[in-house]
Every structure is written in C-alpha cells, then in structure tokens.
Motif scaffolding. Sequence first.
Motif, PDB file in Angstrom:
ATOM      1  N   GLY A 227      50.832  36.298  29.277  1.00  0.00           N
ATOM      2  CA  GLY A 227      50.587  35.053  28.568  1.00  0.00           C
ATOM      3  C   GLY A 227      49.662  34.129  29.329  1.00  0.00           C
ATOM      4  N   GLN A 228      49.743  32.852  29.009  1.00  0.00           N
ATOM      5  CA  GLN A 228      48.869  31.838  29.606  1.00  0.00           C
ATOM      6  C   GLN A 228      49.702  30.678  30.163  1.00  0.00           C
ATOM      7  N   PRO A 229      50.606  30.984  31.107  1.00  0.00           N
ATOM      8  CA  PRO A 229      51.506  29.953  31.624  1.00  0.00           C
ATOM      9  C   PRO A 229      50.797  28.868  32.425  1.00  0.00           C
ATOM     10  N   GLU A 230      49.585  29.161  32.928  1.00  0.00           N
ATOM     11  CA  GLU A 230      48.852  28.172  33.713  1.00  0.00           C
ATOM     12  C   GLU A 230      47.952  27.295  32.849  1.00  0.00           C
ATOM     13  N   GLY A 231      47.947  27.525  31.553  1.00  0.00           N
ATOM     14  CA  GLY A 231      47.115  26.738  30.656  1.00  0.00           C
ATOM     15  C   GLY A 231      46.185  27.617  29.851  1.00  0.00           C
ATOM     16  N   PRO A 232      45.490  27.047  28.863  1.00  0.00           N
ATOM     17  CA  PRO A 232      44.708  27.845  27.916  1.00  0.00           C
ATOM     18  C   PRO A 232      43.435  28.454  28.481  1.00  0.00           C
ATOM     19  N   ARG A 233      43.025  28.055  29.671  1.00  0.00           N
ATOM     20  CA  ARG A 233      41.765  28.567  30.224  1.00  0.00           C
ATOM     21  C   ARG A 233      41.926  29.842  31.036  1.00  0.00           C
ATOM     22  N   THR A 234      43.162  30.285  31.256  1.00  0.00           N
ATOM     23  CA  THR A 234      43.341  31.505  32.032  1.00  0.00           C
ATOM     24  C   THR A 234      44.514  32.324  31.500  1.00  0.00           C
ATOM     25  N   HIS A 235      44.362  33.640  31.589  1.00  0.00           N
ATOM     26  CA  HIS A 235      45.409  34.582  31.232  1.00  0.00           C
ATOM     27  C   HIS A 235      45.940  35.195  32.526  1.00  0.00           C
ATOM     28  N   VAL A 236      47.240  35.413  32.580  1.00  0.00           N
ATOM     29  CA  VAL A 236      47.836  36.119  33.717  1.00  0.00           C
ATOM     30  C   VAL A 236      48.071  37.557  33.273  1.00  0.00           C
ATOM     31  N   VAL A 237      47.442  38.500  33.988  1.00  0.00           N
ATOM     32  CA  VAL A 237      47.392  39.890  33.552  1.00  0.00           C
ATOM     33  C   VAL A 237      47.904  40.807  34.655  1.00  0.00           C
ATOM     34  N   SER A 238      48.725  41.783  34.282  1.00  0.00           N
ATOM     35  CA  SER A 238      49.230  42.770  35.227  1.00  0.00           C
ATOM     36  C   SER A 238      48.645  44.137  34.883  1.00  0.00           C
ATOM     37  N   PRO A 240      48.417  47.512  37.254  1.00  0.00           N
ATOM     38  CA  PRO A 240      48.488  48.184  38.551  1.00  0.00           C
ATOM     39  C   PRO A 240      47.488  49.346  38.617  1.00  0.00           C
ATOM     40  N   PRO A 241      46.583  49.355  39.631  1.00  0.00           N
ATOM     41  CA  PRO A 241      46.418  48.318  40.634  1.00  0.00           C
ATOM     42  C   PRO A 241      45.699  47.106  40.055  1.00  0.00           C
ATOM     43  N   PRO A 242      45.887  45.928  40.677  1.00  0.00           N
ATOM     44  CA  PRO A 242      45.204  44.740  40.183  1.00  0.00           C
ATOM     45  C   PRO A 242      43.718  44.811  40.488  1.00  0.00           C
ATOM     46  N   GLY A 243      42.941  43.944  39.832  1.00  0.00           N
ATOM     47  CA  GLY A 243      41.538  43.804  40.182  1.00  0.00           C
ATOM     48  C   GLY A 243      41.419  43.240  41.585  1.00  0.00           C
ATOM     49  N   VAL A 244      40.475  43.779  42.353  1.00  0.00           N
ATOM     50  CA  VAL A 244      40.294  43.407  43.759  1.00  0.00           C
ATOM     51  C   VAL A 244      38.842  43.016  43.997  1.00  0.00           C
ATOM     52  N   PRO A 245      38.499  42.539  45.220  1.00  0.00           N
ATOM     53  CA  PRO A 245      37.100  42.192  45.498  1.00  0.00           C
ATOM     54  C   PRO A 245      36.151  43.329  45.124  1.00  0.00           C
ATOM     55  N   GLY A 246      35.061  42.965  44.493  1.00  0.00           N
ATOM     56  CA  GLY A 246      34.131  43.933  43.926  1.00  0.00           C
ATOM     57  C   GLY A 246      34.301  44.055  42.425  1.00  0.00           C
ATOM     58  N   ASP A 247      35.545  43.845  41.941  1.00  0.00           N
ATOM     59  CA  ASP A 247      35.817  43.866  40.502  1.00  0.00           C
ATOM     60  C   ASP A 247      35.567  42.509  39.849  1.00  0.00           C
ATOM     61  N   SER A 248      35.348  41.466  40.632  1.00  0.00           N
ATOM     62  CA  SER A 248      35.191  40.120  40.084  1.00  0.00           C
ATOM     63  C   SER A 248      34.205  40.104  38.921  1.00  0.00           C
ATOM     64  N   GLY A 249      34.623  39.473  37.832  1.00  0.00           N
ATOM     65  CA  GLY A 249      33.778  39.370  36.655  1.00  0.00           C
ATOM     66  C   GLY A 249      34.032  40.427  35.612  1.00  0.00           C
ATOM     67  N   SER A 250      34.809  41.476  35.959  1.00  0.00           N
ATOM     68  CA  SER A 250      35.091  42.554  35.006  1.00  0.00           C
ATOM     69  C   SER A 250      35.671  42.005  33.710  1.00  0.00           C
ATOM     70  N   PRO A 269      52.273  34.446  44.340  1.00  0.00           N
ATOM     71  CA  PRO A 269      52.642  35.544  45.235  1.00  0.00           C
ATOM     72  C   PRO A 269      52.812  36.881  44.528  1.00  0.00           C
ATOM     73  N   THR A 270      52.262  37.060  43.319  1.00  0.00           N
ATOM     74  CA  THR A 270      52.430  38.296  42.561  1.00  0.00           C
ATOM     75  C   THR A 270      51.215  39.203  42.745  1.00  0.00           C
ATOM     76  N   ASN A 271      51.269  40.396  42.140  1.00  0.00           N
ATOM     77  CA  ASN A 271      50.124  41.305  42.103  1.00  0.00           C
ATOM     78  C   ASN A 271      49.344  41.159  40.800  1.00  0.00           C
ATOM     79  N   THR A 272      49.475  40.035  40.138  1.00  0.00           N
ATOM     80  CA  THR A 272      48.768  39.808  38.890  1.00  0.00           C
ATOM     81  C   THR A 272      47.408  39.183  39.160  1.00  0.00           C
ATOM     82  N   ASN A 273      46.577  39.199  38.117  1.00  0.00           N
ATOM     83  CA  ASN A 273      45.255  38.570  38.195  1.00  0.00           C
ATOM     84  C   ASN A 273      45.161  37.380  37.268  1.00  0.00           C
TER      85      ASN A 273
END
Length: 333
Positions: A227-238, A240-250, A269-273
Amino acid sequence: MSPQFSRRPARRRIAGIAAAAGLAITAALTAPVAAGAATAAPAVQAGAIGPGVQIAPPVTGGAELCTANFLYTPAAGQDGNGDEPGGRGAEHQAAPAGVLYLGAAAHCMAGEDAMSSVDGCSEPVMPEGIEVGIRGRDGKNYTGRVAYNSWAVMQDRGETDPQLCLYNDLSLIQLSPAAVAVADPTVPGFGGPTGLDTDGTEQGEKVYSFQPNQLVATPYKQGLSLGQPEGPRTHVVSTPPPGVPGDSGSGYLDARGRAFGLLSSLMLPTNTNGVTDIARALAYAERYGEVGALEVVPGRVPFTPGVLPLTELPGGPSLPALPLPDLTPAPLR
C-alpha cells in the motif's frame, strides 16, 4: 565528452544508514527463485533502448549507473506549460515531432557530494541539460540530455514539504535522434506497459519489475504492494530480493500491466522498497517543469507475466509483519 560506462562500482557510498541497509540487502539476496528460472527463455524481447537499460550520469571518478523505467511522449494536443500557474519558464512551443523521453530516478543525477539522504530539496544535484550515457541492449552506447529533474525543480522552487522532498523522485532524459531510432517501449519479458496507473496500489496487490542488474537467477521480479502508508507519492513494495544500488529508477507494473512507480529507496528497518508514484511525479513535472504533459508510451506487445520464470512472491521472513513499523527511506546509491 559523453559519460562513460565503467565496470567498477561507483565511488559514492552512503555511510551510517546505508550500512544498515546493506545488512538487510545481503539477507534478502539469499531468497529463492522459482524453479527453472535460470534456464527458461524470456517470453518477450525488447529493442535497444527502453525499460531496464542502464544510464550513466557524468560523475567524477566513474559513472553512477542506474536503470531506466519507461518511455514517455508529449500528450496529444498539448503545447507546453508556459501559461500554467506557478510554472517556471516562459511560454514554449510544442515538443518537436518524434521527441521521446526515457524515465529515470532524479537521485541518479545527484551531485558528487550528495552522500547522506534521499532529501531532494537539499541534496546537491546536477543541472538539467547535462548529457548522460545510455547503454543499449544492442551493446552500443547512446546519449540523451536531462530535460527535467524533480530535485532541481524542487530546489529552484524552495519546496519544503517532506512528501515532495522525500518521495518526488523523477528525471526525464530526452533521447538523441540515434536513440529514438532504436527505442522500444516494451518491458522485456513482461510486455506492456498498458498505460498509466492513476489510482495507486493497495495492500496485497501483486506487482512486477524488470531489474536486470542483480546477480540472481532471474531479472523478472514479482512482489506485493504493501500500500501507500507513507502517503500518496510513494508505494511500499516487497520483492525478494529488494531493489538495490544500480536498480535505482527501475519501473514497476501493477497486475494489469499499468506503469505505477519507479524504484527510489530502501525502506528501513524492512527489506521493502520505496517506489515513487509516477502519475503524481508526472503531474508535478507538467505543472512546474518545462516538458509539459506527458504520457507513458504503451508496449508493442501485450502484458503477459504468466509465462515467465519469476522470483517467488514474498512470504515468511521476507514479508514484513503488518502493520508496518515506522519507515525511514534510505538511499539506493
């Protein structure tokens, strides 16, 4: 001189908060993938320039590699935003025929000294107009210029709203004629996008992303939106594995193949993006940038995720317990 692609890691690294992020990423990278993922062939091939290609902004000492999301084109019938209340620039003409933008994360254009946060309202950022390198899937190097960067625009406007500063993370690269000639909007493997998701994602909704820059068995990732618990401008997505450096912008697709987001941060502190909402980011670009109204270019083949070897859906330790704890966005660079 055009930005160069380097095999060595980018020299900028985040201290402190990123060290904690690294521990979370290392654990998540051990997640299993679907049986047969390493040998099955992808269902959809894509052209040289489009979703999932690498981009390389000019960073001293080596390129900071990131990943492109979708292709965008001026909306039908629009001729710029010079008369838009609050717009930055003077009136400008319609974009020339054939203009095409490649989407990326704004933080990928951060300045050399940007090392500590995801705050687009305060971190150093390279100016709009810089040339970036694009590594085509045909093995050739192409170029484009940054026509819009949300971080640069927000700083120019003096924005202080945390919803914007932390979660409005979009840049648009106008492709050179050579890149336009080989551009393909199709998401490799999945097909689509089928359009733009304008109503957000809900908790438990299935999502998909093509992230080819990880050393895992398949780049075709499926996951769940929390969902979007941090507000409408961001989605929290799980995923595995999460997106890491180099994946930015995917880019991320919803269950109907609609483009809804781009990879922006790791949510500690989660493994979500944290995934920037594209519809809202484009609306901001239309109002305050100089690119006017834009549309996502649909893929040339249907969205068909069911025929692919995908990463496994998150579950057990890879899926955070709900309700989510207080989340802190950490940089992916």
